[in-house]
Design an enzyme around this catalytic site. Structure first.
Site, mmCIF file in Angstrom:
data_model
loop_
_atom_site.group_PDB
_atom_site.id
_atom_site.type_symbol
_atom_site.label_atom_id
_atom_site.label_comp_id
_atom_site.label_asym_id
_atom_site.label_seq_id
_atom_site.Cartn_x
_atom_site.Cartn_y
_atom_site.Cartn_z
ATOM 1 N N SER A 112 0.800 -1.225 0.000
ATOM 2 C CA SER A 112 0.000 0.000 0.000
ATOM 3 C C SER A 112 0.834 1.278 0.000
ATOM 4 O O SER A 112 1.621 1.498 -0.901
ATOM 5 C CB SER A 112 -0.962 -0.050 1.179
ATOM 6 O OG SER A 112 -1.851 1.031 1.132
ATOM 7 N N HIS A 113 0.685 2.048 1.049
ATOM 8 C CA HIS A 113 1.328 3.365 1.118
ATOM 9 C C HIS A 113 2.725 3.291 1.729
ATOM 10 O O HIS A 113 3.367 4.317 1.897
ATOM 11 C CB HIS A 113 0.453 4.281 1.966
ATOM 12 C CG HIS A 113 0.135 3.641 3.297
ATOM 13 N ND1 HIS A 113 -0.752 2.594 3.394
ATOM 14 C CD2 HIS A 113 0.611 3.862 4.524
ATOM 15 C CE1 HIS A 113 -0.801 2.211 4.658
ATOM 16 N NE2 HIS A 113 0.010 2.956 5.366
ATOM 17 N N ASP A 276 -2.286 6.497 -3.485
ATOM 18 C CA ASP A 276 -1.137 5.876 -2.816
ATOM 19 C C ASP A 276 -0.498 4.775 -3.669
ATOM 20 O O ASP A 276 -0.834 4.607 -4.844
ATOM 21 C CB ASP A 276 -1.560 5.313 -1.451
ATOM 22 C CG ASP A 276 -2.435 4.081 -1.590
ATOM 23 O OD1 ASP A 276 -3.177 4.000 -2.575
ATOM 24 O OD2 ASP A 276 -2.358 3.199 -0.714
ATOM 25 N N ASP A 278 -0.785 1.567 -4.060
ATOM 26 C CA ASP A 278 -1.594 0.586 -4.791
ATOM 27 C C ASP A 278 -2.925 1.158 -5.279
ATOM 28 O O ASP A 278 -3.780 0.408 -5.750
ATOM 29 C CB ASP A 278 -1.832 -0.654 -3.923
ATOM 30 C CG ASP A 278 -2.585 -0.336 -2.649
ATOM 31 O OD1 ASP A 278 -2.460 0.794 -2.141
ATOM 32 O OD2 ASP A 278 -3.312 -1.215 -2.156
ATOM 33 N N ASP A 280 -5.544 2.658 -3.751
ATOM 34 C CA ASP A 280 -6.835 2.615 -3.063
ATOM 35 C C ASP A 280 -7.093 3.831 -2.178
ATOM 36 O O ASP A 280 -8.215 4.043 -1.743
ATOM 37 C CB ASP A 280 -7.016 1.297 -2.282
ATOM 38 C CG ASP A 280 -5.918 1.049 -1.276
ATOM 39 O OD1 ASP A 280 -4.993 1.881 -1.174
ATOM 40 O OD2 ASP A 280 -5.978 0.003 -0.586
ATOM 41 N N ARG A 281 -6.070 4.627 -1.917
ATOM 42 C CA ARG A 281 -6.288 5.819 -1.076
ATOM 43 C C ARG A 281 -6.469 7.070 -1.921
ATOM 44 O O ARG A 281 -6.068 7.102 -3.087
ATOM 45 C CB ARG A 281 -5.082 6.052 -0.166
ATOM 46 C CG ARG A 281 -4.921 4.960 0.847
ATOM 47 C CD ARG A 281 -3.852 5.325 1.856
ATOM 48 N NE ARG A 281 -3.831 4.294 2.875
ATOM 49 C CZ ARG A 281 -3.390 4.454 4.114
ATOM 50 N NH1 ARG A 281 -2.892 5.613 4.478
ATOM 51 N NH2 ARG A 281 -3.438 3.464 4.972
ATOM 52 N N LYS A 375 -11.293 0.070 -1.003
ATOM 53 C CA LYS A 375 -11.381 1.503 -1.171
ATOM 54 C C LYS A 375 -10.764 1.844 -2.524
ATOM 55 O O LYS A 375 -10.016 1.049 -3.096
ATOM 56 C CB LYS A 375 -10.711 2.239 -0.020
ATOM 57 C CG LYS A 375 -9.281 1.830 0.257
ATOM 58 C CD LYS A 375 -8.818 2.473 1.558
ATOM 59 C CE LYS A 375 -7.391 2.129 1.872
ATOM 60 N NZ LYS A 375 -7.256 1.109 2.916
#
Ligand code: G1P
Ligand code: ZN
Length: 538
Positions: A112-113, A276, A278, A280-281, A375
């Protein structure tokens, strides 16, 4: 040819808030990724001949593990694997592909982030047939397999070529290499009014999108520039790189500072957004105004009927417990329920599947709807564009009018990163022990450790964060991060409600000053962590 490789368990392969996340160097140990992937397969039943989606955010080591996962899927008996070209898929696009192809599930490679590169982080997570992160029951099952694993199945074959889109056969399994953007972009076109957004752009509306050197670059170039017609150059840092070009791909005021300066200091664009590692943010900024993720959720919920995909209205709203109560006020006014779940997107899956909620959000820059089960960063950006195009007002006006109607929930999160794990655990234990005694002090009327009873499957999840709830509706919440890979991160969330529009223009840290001091005091943060101040404030 399928082969069975002997292995031994590794300690610590318990999935956290969002899959297994470790340093790249940990994943690079021989058999480490294989053990975890086999443990995923060993916790599942009935996938023989079925479809598995595989893809990742392109971070360092993605290339290698995509190949590993394809080999193991073939050896374990999947009938078909759908993989993004070059092994790339954003998390929401992977979720969509699982749903669209009625796949058995998917393996998403991402941390992710978290930062990438050889010294950065890597991660693997499993999503089920609804396209959402595996629920606790399955992640615990996976963990228990990691503790007893003695062998994994793979095939002895060279790396497959993932550069070109197309279908190939590998050891009796069909491998489809797909363009990572096409299906996702088509889904977005069904949800939002692209013509209306095009008209807004033609009227002179400008934006800047920061891909942060991560996965959303290709999605943003295609959707924002090619399809909607924003000027070339609207997308910055739009090429996904294994180390994210040195960026910490976390779209917040600290790590997306360049973008924020363009909007908040230079006031150079009407709208700004970032996503982010991947995809999703999302971070939403307007000219001279930062929209907190909690406010963004509330504003989206109140306005999303303006987008064609939601014109029939919404069934309910869900937010993670630490997310501000702004969405609750919208739900109350609309006569809907607002569900309060533990941190992590996996808790929204049941509510979305049961159609009890249409839109969900977390204070951690996560917003999404029932269109997928993750998300979705670009979804939030397009939703904002659709709302802006429909209402023909600036971001600042939409936000301040929202506060006027519903009141403002001042909100901040203070993170104390990389603190000593034992000290962080001791701090939390001390807080929990003190809970009964805290009630009655400083206007605290309830103090507890959050537990969630899932209204759909009846499961109970405990220990999800210490809450200090004040008589006037303010809250202080403490929890330890479940996604970090070094030491512990203490997150402290603070919120205060202000109904009076005369008092809506205060600076957030100033408005929350008393709560901030009290949060440090009640938990004895300096005593336990040695820190006088947080490392990141969002
Ligand atoms: C963090 C966020 C949480 C989010 C998760 C995955 O988890 O706080 O809301 O769902 O990342 O993106 P944490 O590190 O707090 O456990
Ligand atoms: Zn992410």
């Amino acid at each position: 040819m399928a082969e069975i490789v002997s292995t031994k368990p590794f300690d610590g392969q318990r999935p956290g808030t969002s899959g297994l996340r470790k340093k790249v160097t940990v994943f690079q140990q021989p058999h480490y990724a294989e053990n975890f992937i086999q443990s995923i397969f060993d916790s599942l039943e009935g996938f023989a001949g079925k479809t598995l989606v595989i893809g990742g955010d392109g971070r360092y080591y993605n290339r290698e593990v995509v190949q590993t996962a394809i080999r193991m899927a073939a050896a374990n008996g999947f009938g078909r694997v759908i993989v993004g070209q070059n092994g790339l898929l954003s998390t929401p696009a992977a979720s969509h592909l699982i749903r669209k192809n009625e796949a058995f599930g998917g393996i998403i490679l991402s941390a992710s982030h978290n930062p990438g590169g050889p010294d950065g982080d890597f991660g693997i997570k499993y999503n089920g047939s609804n396209g959402g992160p595996a629920p606790e029951k399955i992640t615990e099952e996976i963990f228990s397999h990691t503790k007893t694993i003695s062998a994994y199945k793979t095939i002895n074959s060279a790396d497959v070529d993932l550069n070109a889109v197309g279908t190939i056969q590998i050891a009796g399994m069909t491998l489809e290499v797909v363009d990572p953007v096409t299906d996702y972009a088509a889904l977005m076109q069904t949800l939002f009014d692209f013509n209306l957004i095009r008209a807004l752009i033609k009227s002179g509306f400008t934006m800047k999108f920061d891909g942060m050197g991560a996965i959303t670059g290709p999605y943003a170039h295609r959707i924002l520039e090619d399809m909607l017609g924003f000027a070339k150059g609207t997308v910055m840092n739009g090429v996904p790189l294994p180390d994210f070009g040195g960026h910490h791909p976390d779209p917040n005021l600290v790590h997306a500072k360049d973008l924020c300066d363009m909007l908040l200091v230079q006031k150079a664009y009407d709208f700004g957004a970032a996503s982010d590692g991947d995809g999703d943010r999302n971070l939403i900024v307007g000219k001279n105004i930062y929209v907190t993720p909690s406010d963004s959720l509330a504003i989206i919920a109140a306005n999303m009927h303006l987008a064609p995909g939601y014109k029939g209205g919404i069934t309910g709203i869900a937010r993670s417990m630490p997310t501000s109560g702004a969405a609750d006020r919208v739900a109350a006014k609309m006569g809907l329920r607002c569900y309060e779940t533990p941190t992590g997107w996996k808790f929204f899956g049941n509510l979305l599947d049961a159609n009890m909620a249409t839109v969900c959000g977390e204070e951690s820059f996560g917003t999404g709807s029932n269109h997928v089960r993750e998300k979705d960063g670009l979804w939030a950006v397009l939703m904002w564009l659709n709302i802006l195009a429909s209402r023909k007002l600036s971001v600042a006006t939409i936000v301040t009018e929202h506060w006027k109607e519903f009141g403002r929930n001042y909100y901040t999160r203070h993170d104390y990163e990389e603190v000593d794990l034992d000290s962080a655990n001791a701090l939390m234990k001390n807080l929990r022990d003190q809970l009964p005694a805290l009630v009655g002090q400083h206007g605290i009327h309830k103090a507890d450790d959050f537990a969630y009873d899932d209204p759909v499957d009846g499961s109970r999840t405990t220990g999800q964060g210490v809450r200090l709830l004040f008589e006037n509706g303010s809250r202080i919440i403490y929890r330890l991060s479940g996604t970090g890979t070094a030491g512990a991160t203490l997150r402290v969330y603070m919120e205060k409600y202000e109904a009076n529009p005369q008092r809506h223009e205060m600076e957030t840290q100033h408005a929350l000053f008393d709560l901030i001091l009290m949060s440090r005091d009640c938990a004895k943060i300096e005593k336990y962590t040695g820190r006088k101040a947080p490392t990141v404030i969002t």
